[in-house]
Design an enzyme around this catalytic site. Structure first.
Site, PDB file in Angstrom:
ATOM      1  N   GLU A  91       0.847  -1.218   0.000  1.00 28.32           N
ATOM      2  CA  GLU A  91       0.000   0.000   0.000  1.00 28.32           C
ATOM      3  C   GLU A  91       0.873   1.255   0.000  1.00 28.32           C
ATOM      4  O   GLU A  91       0.556   2.254   0.651  1.00 28.32           O
ATOM      5  CB  GLU A  91      -0.951   0.018   1.204  1.00 28.32           C
ATOM      6  CG  GLU A  91      -1.785  -1.236   1.310  1.00 28.32           C
ATOM      7  CD  GLU A  91      -3.230  -1.075   0.901  1.00 28.32           C
ATOM      8  OE1 GLU A  91      -3.646   0.013   0.533  1.00 28.32           O
ATOM      9  OE2 GLU A  91      -3.937  -2.105   0.941  1.00 28.32           O
TER      10      GLU A  91
HETATM   11  C1  LIG Z   1       2.616  -9.993   0.347  1.00 28.99           C
HETATM   12  C2  LIG Z   1       2.421  -8.901  -0.636  1.00 28.99           C
HETATM   13  C3  LIG Z   1       1.152  -8.586  -1.068  1.00 28.99           C
HETATM   14  C4  LIG Z   1       0.966  -7.598  -2.030  1.00 28.99           C
HETATM   15  N1  LIG Z   1      -0.295  -7.338  -2.506  1.00 28.99           N
HETATM   16  C5  LIG Z   1      -0.448  -6.509  -3.584  1.00 28.99           C
HETATM   17  C6  LIG Z   1      -1.715  -6.387  -4.230  1.00 28.99           C
HETATM   18  O1  LIG Z   1      -2.716  -6.995  -3.826  1.00 28.99           O
HETATM   19  N2  LIG Z   1      -1.791  -5.600  -5.321  1.00 28.99           N
HETATM   20  C7  LIG Z   1      -0.718  -4.918  -5.808  1.00 28.99           C
HETATM   21  O2  LIG Z   1      -0.857  -4.212  -6.799  1.00 28.99           O
HETATM   22  N3  LIG Z   1       0.499  -5.001  -5.196  1.00 28.99           N
HETATM   23  C8  LIG Z   1       0.658  -5.791  -4.107  1.00 28.99           C
HETATM   24  N4  LIG Z   1       1.889  -5.902  -3.505  1.00 28.99           N
HETATM   25  C9  LIG Z   1       3.020  -5.181  -4.027  1.00 28.99           C
HETATM   26  C10 LIG Z   1       3.476  -4.054  -3.117  1.00 28.99           C
HETATM   27  O3  LIG Z   1       2.555  -3.009  -3.179  1.00 28.99           O
HETATM   28  C11 LIG Z   1       4.889  -3.646  -3.553  1.00 28.99           C
HETATM   29  O4  LIG Z   1       5.751  -4.689  -3.148  1.00 28.99           O
HETATM   30  C12 LIG Z   1       5.316  -2.335  -2.947  1.00 28.99           C
HETATM   31  O5  LIG Z   1       4.584  -1.289  -3.524  1.00 28.99           O
HETATM   32  C13 LIG Z   1       6.813  -2.067  -3.146  1.00 28.99           C
HETATM   33  O6  LIG Z   1       7.193  -2.264  -4.468  1.00 28.99           O
HETATM   34  P1  LIG Z   1       8.467  -3.186  -4.802  1.00 28.99           P
HETATM   35  O7  LIG Z   1       8.289  -4.463  -4.090  1.00 28.99           O
HETATM   36  O8  LIG Z   1       8.623  -3.219  -6.263  1.00 28.99           O
HETATM   37  O9  LIG Z   1       9.676  -2.436  -4.136  1.00 28.99           O
HETATM   38  P2  LIG Z   1      10.522  -1.212  -4.790  1.00 28.99           P
HETATM   39  O10 LIG Z   1       9.589  -0.213  -5.379  1.00 28.99           O
HETATM   40  O11 LIG Z   1      11.584  -1.762  -5.640  1.00 28.99           O
HETATM   41  O12 LIG Z   1      11.156  -0.616  -3.467  1.00 28.99           O
HETATM   42  C14 LIG Z   1      12.276  -1.210  -2.810  1.00 28.99           C
HETATM   43  C15 LIG Z   1      12.761  -0.251  -1.733  1.00 28.99           C
HETATM   44  O13 LIG Z   1      13.165   0.981  -2.329  1.00 28.99           O
HETATM   45  C16 LIG Z   1      12.437   2.048  -1.755  1.00 28.99           C
HETATM   46  N5  LIG Z   1      12.126   3.038  -2.786  1.00 28.99           N
HETATM   47  C17 LIG Z   1      11.503   2.852  -3.962  1.00 28.99           C
HETATM   48  N6  LIG Z   1      11.361   4.006  -4.608  1.00 28.99           N
HETATM   49  C18 LIG Z   1      11.910   4.947  -3.820  1.00 28.99           C
HETATM   50  C19 LIG Z   1      12.072   6.349  -3.917  1.00 28.99           C
HETATM   51  N7  LIG Z   1      11.586   7.055  -4.942  1.00 28.99           N
HETATM   52  N8  LIG Z   1      12.709   6.985  -2.925  1.00 28.99           N
HETATM   53  C20 LIG Z   1      13.159   6.324  -1.843  1.00 28.99           C
HETATM   54  N9  LIG Z   1      13.032   5.004  -1.685  1.00 28.99           N
HETATM   55  C21 LIG Z   1      12.409   4.332  -2.661  1.00 28.99           C
HETATM   56  C22 LIG Z   1      11.167   1.436  -1.190  1.00 28.99           C
HETATM   57  O14 LIG Z   1      10.621   2.230  -0.158  1.00 28.99           O
HETATM   58  C23 LIG Z   1      11.688   0.100  -0.706  1.00 28.99           C
HETATM   59  O15 LIG Z   1      12.266   0.264   0.563  1.00 28.99           O
HETATM   60  C24 LIG Z   1       2.076  -6.868  -2.515  1.00 28.99           C
HETATM   61  C25 LIG Z   1       3.360  -7.182  -2.048  1.00 28.99           C
HETATM   62  C26 LIG Z   1       3.541  -8.189  -1.137  1.00 28.99           C
HETATM   63  C27 LIG Z   1       4.947  -8.523  -0.716  1.00 28.99           C
END
Ligand SMILES: Cc1cc2nc3c(=O)[nH]c(=O)nc-3n(C[C@H](O)[C@H](O)[C@H](O)COP(=O)(O)OP(=O)(O)OC[C@H]3O[C@@H](n4cnc5c(N)ncnc54)[C@H](O)[C@@H]3O)c2cc1C
Length: 599
Positions: free
Chosen positions: A406
């Site tokens: 979220e």
């Molecule tokens: C169990 C689970 C359930 C989920 N359910 C859903 C769902 O139902 N629907 C859906 O659409 N998604 C879902 N997600 C996805 C979830 O919303 C994403 O994992 C989350 O938004 C983070 O994206 P990412 O994993 O690609 O991490 P990334 O975006 O790669 O981020 C990795 C790290 O880098 C940091 N970061 C990224 N960008 C920046 C920035 N601009 N500045 C500073 N720091 C930054 C982040 O804060 C994080 O610490 C789910 C994920 C999990 C693990």
């Protein structure tokens, strides 16, 4: 269902930073109606009787069991709270929806599955669907006959959701959108019937579609192996030339981001409430165990360091609960007061956008409070906290995801400040005049005129000064970096931490004041102490964050002058918080639970 109205003057998101609130303007858990409490009891009973006994099988992903459990919740009306009555839901007010989310927290995997279906999987259709789409899907979503999910993330696009690579192209006969691409991490994806999917029309225009299970070319991948919330379904989705009927476009081409981000505003708020419920459960378990386990001839709960943990957990839960219900009351009052808008759906969306800052606060503080509580609970359980036969190990693993999905807490911290700045620049929130006024006050030197009086004078002063500290630090940072402030992420995070603590401090204090006025000093002494201890610690945290920000912005004599002003603002009388935490622990132990429920 109506809730206590709040003063319209407070009805601006983020206004808490510049306007003083009065205790009677704040919605608190003591204001919950009997009906609202009953909703909470029904939800809690459902989880205890129908969900908790299934945990071992749910954790093993027993085929169809989570879907079946959600449908059972649907039979009791627990899935349709966000759906208006004409479409088969119960159209719960925001406060009731908050109570419901909180009381479903007894098993995190169920709470997450519920949120993915009844929250983010439903909101897009309720607020952006056409009449036909609403009629077709919502009544069945309300009962659980159809289960839904929200599909935004992709392997390469998580936080940066608009970098989505999933494409939609109109078929040559104009009848279908042809979807190609992949989604990742989709909660409920393994068993859902309705998928709210985001894709770019012609690879450019971010848009949203309703995709049904069984669509040719659409397939669901294997369950991910997760650290926590193992009972929930999380899968990738694949689209290979999947035809989606043209009429299943949700909202407008190129406006998918409006659907995505407004839905997340709603989801974030509820996530804070689920975390609040989880934190209360963990405190209860830790309190119980600390009475049963003995060491050195004493019960664990007789040791000062264990009492300090129980007391601090109660204080932080009190703070997050005060904030979340205050926000829920504000949101509900705004929704219930449509002004001259006749389109109720549009108006509700505007309200959720108005309180996007408070929603991000709910998400970040809720998830971090729960993480703090599960960590301390593991510590209280000692080695048994590290053992999977005890529920605390699972709670610890389950909690961690809340800081990630979220919108990660980093993204939400940045959003809080970005949204405030946008509101300041567009004049929606008069932050700039407030910062200028503060500048004049600083130049004029200390004033002794307007010191608050009464039993909460010290805390009132701290809250007012904390707001000034925010204006000082934020004003200085904006002056230096202007539009580039967003690139100074560490400064932004410090400002965001100040914002969250200011909101928490004021919410704690006003709730305690309101309770004290209603029930008398003696009956509310412990709650008042929780507020005092929170505020006392928060003002120190705020000073530290402001010092970090100012040192990154100013230098030399200017910095020295600003630090002098900061010290003046952050000055407060000493408070011995050790006996306060002990007394709070005693309250937790005597009631066997969080002691301020519905108070
Ligand atoms: C169990 C689970 C359930 C989920 N359910 C859903 C769902 O139902 N629907 C859906 O659409 N998604 C879902 N997600 C996805 C979830 O919303 C994403 O994992 C989350 O938004 C983070 O994206 P990412 O994993 O690609 O991490 P990334 O975006 O790669 O981020 C990795 C790290 O880098 C940091 N970061 C990224 N960008 C920046 C920035 N601009 N500045 C500073 N720091 C930054 C982040 O804060 C994080 O610490 C789910 C994920 C999990 C693990």
């Amino acid at each position: 269902m109506a809730t206590t109205p709040v003063s319209p003057s407070l009805n601006r998101g983020g206004a808490f930073l510049i306007s003083a609130s009065a205790a009677e303007d704040i919605f608190t858990p003591a204001d919950l109606s009997d009906d609202q409490q009953l909703i909470g009891q029904t939800a809690e009973e459902f989880v205890t009787k129908e969900v908790v006994p299934l945990i071992p099988e749910l954790e093993q992903h027993k085929e169809g069991l989570m879907a079946q459990t959600l449908r059972k919740a649907g039979d009791l009306g627990l899935l349709g709270g966000g759906i208006p009555e004409p479409y088969g839901g119960s159209g719960l007010d925001k406060v009731s929806a908050t109570v419901l989310a909180e009381k479903l927290a007894g098993y995190a995997s169920f709470a997450v599955s519920h949120g993915a279906h009844a929250g983010i999987g439903t909101v897009p259709i309720v607020y952006f669907g056409t009449e036909e789409q609403k009629k077709k899907y919502l009544p069945k979503i309300a009962t659980g006959e159809l289960l839904s999910c929200y599909c935004l993330s992709e392997p390469q696009a998580g936080s940066d959701a608009l970098a989505s690579r999933t494409r939609a192209v109109l078929s040559s006969d104009g009848k279908n959108w042809i979807l190609n691409g992949q989604k990742m991490w989709i909660t409920n994806g393994g068993f859902a019937d309705v998928y709210v999917v985001f894709a770019k029309v012609d690879g450019e225009k971010f848009s949203c579609f309703i995709v049904e299970r069984g669509t040719p070319g659409f397939s669901v991948g294997a369950e991910e192996k997760k650290m926590g919330i193992r009972g929930s379904s999380t899968v990738p989705l694949f689209f290979e030339n999947a035809p989606v009927p043209k009429e299943n476009l949700l909202h407008e081409i190129g406006r998918g981001h409006i659907v995505a981000f407004n839905t997340l505003n709603v989801g974030r708020f509820s996530l804070g409430a689920y975390c609040l419920g989880g934190a209360k459960n963990v405190l209860e378990a830790a309190s119980k165990y600390s009475k049963e386990r003995t060491a050195f001839g004493k019960r664990l709960c007789d040791f000062g360091l264990i009492q300090a943990k129980l007391g601090e957990m109660a204080i932080r839960i009190y703070a997050v609960e005060s904030m979340i219900y205050r926000s829920a009351g504000m949101i509900e009052a705004a929704v219930a007061n449509p002004g001259d808008t006749s389109d109720k759906t549009k108006q509700a969306m505007q309200v959720f956008e108005e309180y996007a800052i408070e929603s991000s606060i709910s998400k970040v503080v809720g998830s971090e409070t729960l993480d703090f509580c599960v960590d301390e609970a593991v510590q209280i359980f000692g080695g048994y906290g590290f053992h999977e036969d005890y529920p605390i190990a699972r709670a610890y693993r389950d909690s961690r995801i809340n800081r990630i999905f979220e919108g990660t807490n980093e993204i939400n911290r940045m959003l809080i400040v970005q949204m405030l700045m946008k509101r300041a620049m567009t004049g929606v929130l008069p932050l700039i005049p407030a910062a200028m006024k503060l500048g004049e006050e600083v130049l004029a030197g200390p004033s002794f005129d307007e010191s608050p009086t009464g039993p909460f004078a010290e805390e009132d002063r701290s809250v007012a000064q904390a707001k000034k500290i925010f204006l000082l630090a934020a004003g200085t940072a904006v002056q230096k970096f202007r539009e580039q402030l967003a690139e100074q992420q560490e400064i932004v995070a410090s400002l965001s931490n100040i914002v969250m603590d200011v909101y928490a401090m004021e919410s704690c204090l006003r709730r305690a004041e309101k309770a004290s006025a209603a029930r008398g000093e003696a009956a509310t002494a412990t709650m008042v102490e929780a507020a005092r201890a929170f505020i006392y610690d928060a003002i120190d945290r705020i000073e530290k964050e402001a010092r970090t920000a100012l040192a990154a912005v100013a230098e030399g004599d200017t910095l020295m002058t600003q630090l002098t002003v900061l010290r003046r603002f952050a000055k407060h009388s000493p408070l011995d918080t050790i006996p306060i935490r002990r007394r709070l622990a005693a309250a937790v132990l005597s009631q066997g639970r969080y002691p301020f429920e519905a108070r």
